[in-house]
Design a protein around this motif. Structure first.
Motif: not given
Length: 328
Positions: A7-31
């Motif tokens: 759960i603690e790690a997911k809080k971080i990944t949620d933030k990464m998704i929210q800030d994806a553009e400025k972090l130069n990363i990309e989040a997406f969902q598989l089928e």
């Protein structure tokens, strides 16, 4: 400590998704609705992205920061990744340890992160630290050159006993900026692993720990990047362990055997040792994987043991440093 590292790690990944553009990363969902966060396969990644990736590896219960510069000597200074934790054994051996080798069809990855609390539920570290995972979510980090597909995600979710939509997969290649940072963040882990697996020391006696390691120069060659990232720890990693020993227990011998230089194989680069092991990481000498320099604080006596050293010349050779001296 938080109730769940996932759960603690997911809080971080949620933030990464929210800030994806400025972090130069990309989040997406598989089928199958598994969330994948690309931190370096098809994107550039970022320094902050590497910091957050390392925090996820550590189960979200340790602090990670970047020091610029990280001084190694009067000659060379480099950015460095800093890790500090009040839960040394659990966050490293219970989450950060790259203990899950994933091979599905043509896909290969090395897995870290708190998803391992689901996969390796009988890991003695959890019993030793009194930890049990209660969350129905799983967060895994993959060191891989390719992004996972549905088949890989289904396998990971099944092994963790969670539904695919409750799985988050964070990916970075070794040959990326994020990969360089997250591997350099493993100096503490290597020392604790050596205490546990080789020196037969009760790692729950480590009360606090802090470490710093130079961030490896990014190399687009994955094989060379693997060598440089491991050499960063072996020749340039520094770790500080606060240990509460038993009454009358001396920590001097433990400290003396902790740094990488205590290994009979010290002096050879990771790549040289990897070749000697016929390309099998798990056949390499385990005692070489340790910080270059170690300080052990005996919290019972107040004594401090300082051992090992920063091997600047070998580090510069591994990093392929070209020194340009301008004289007027």
């Amino acid at each position: 400590m938080a109730e769940s590292m996932n759960i603690e790690a997911k809080k971080i990944t949620d933030k990464m998704i929210q800030d994806a553009e400025k972090l130069n990363i990309e989040a997406f969902q598989l089928e199958n609705n598994t969330t994948v966060i690309d931190c370096g396969v098809n994107v550039a990644g970022s320094i902050k992205g590497g910091e957050l990736f390392a925090k996820v590896c550590l189960g979200g219960i340790s602090d990670v920061g970047i020091s610029i510069p990280g001084d190694l000597s009067d000659i060379m200074a480099m950015p460095a990744v800093k890790v500090k934790t009040d839960f040394p054994a659990l966050s490293t051996l219970g989450s950060q340890k790259a203990g899950w080798k994933i091979s599905i069809g043509d896909y290969y990855a090395i897995g870290s992160g708190p998803a391992q609390t689901h996969k390796f539920i009988n890991n003695p570290i959890y019993e030793m630290t009194g930890y049990s995972e209660t969350a129905d979510v799983a967060v895994i980090t993959l060191e891989a050159d390719e992004l996972p597909n549905v088949e890989v995600a289904e396998y990971i979710a099944s092994e963790c006993g969670v539904t695919p939509e409750n799985l988050v997969i964070v990916v970075a290649p070794t040959s990326s900026l994020v990969g360089s940072i997250q591997i350099s963040a493993r100096a503490l882990e290597t020392g604790i692993f050596k205490m546990y697996e080789i020196l037969d020391f009760d790692v729950t006696k480590i009360t606090y720990a802090a470490g710093i390691t130079p961030i490896t120069p990014v190399d687009p060659d994955g094989f060379k990047a693997m060598g440089k990232t491991n050499d960063a720890i072996i020749f340039g990693g520094r770790a500080y362990y606060y240990i509460q020993p038993d009454e009358g227990e001396c920590l001097e011998e433990l400290a003396a055997n902790l740094p990488s230089s205590a290994s009979d194989k010290y002096g050879e680069s990771f790549i040289e040792l990897f070749k000697q092991a016929d390309g099998d990481f798990y056949k390499m000498p385990k005692d070489i994987f340790a910080p270059a320099q170690v300080i052990v604080n005996d919290m019972l006596t107040g004594q401090m043991y300082h051992t090992g050293f920063i091997d600047l010349e070998r580090l510069k050779k591994s990093f392929e440093v070209i020194e340009i001296i301008n004289k007027k």
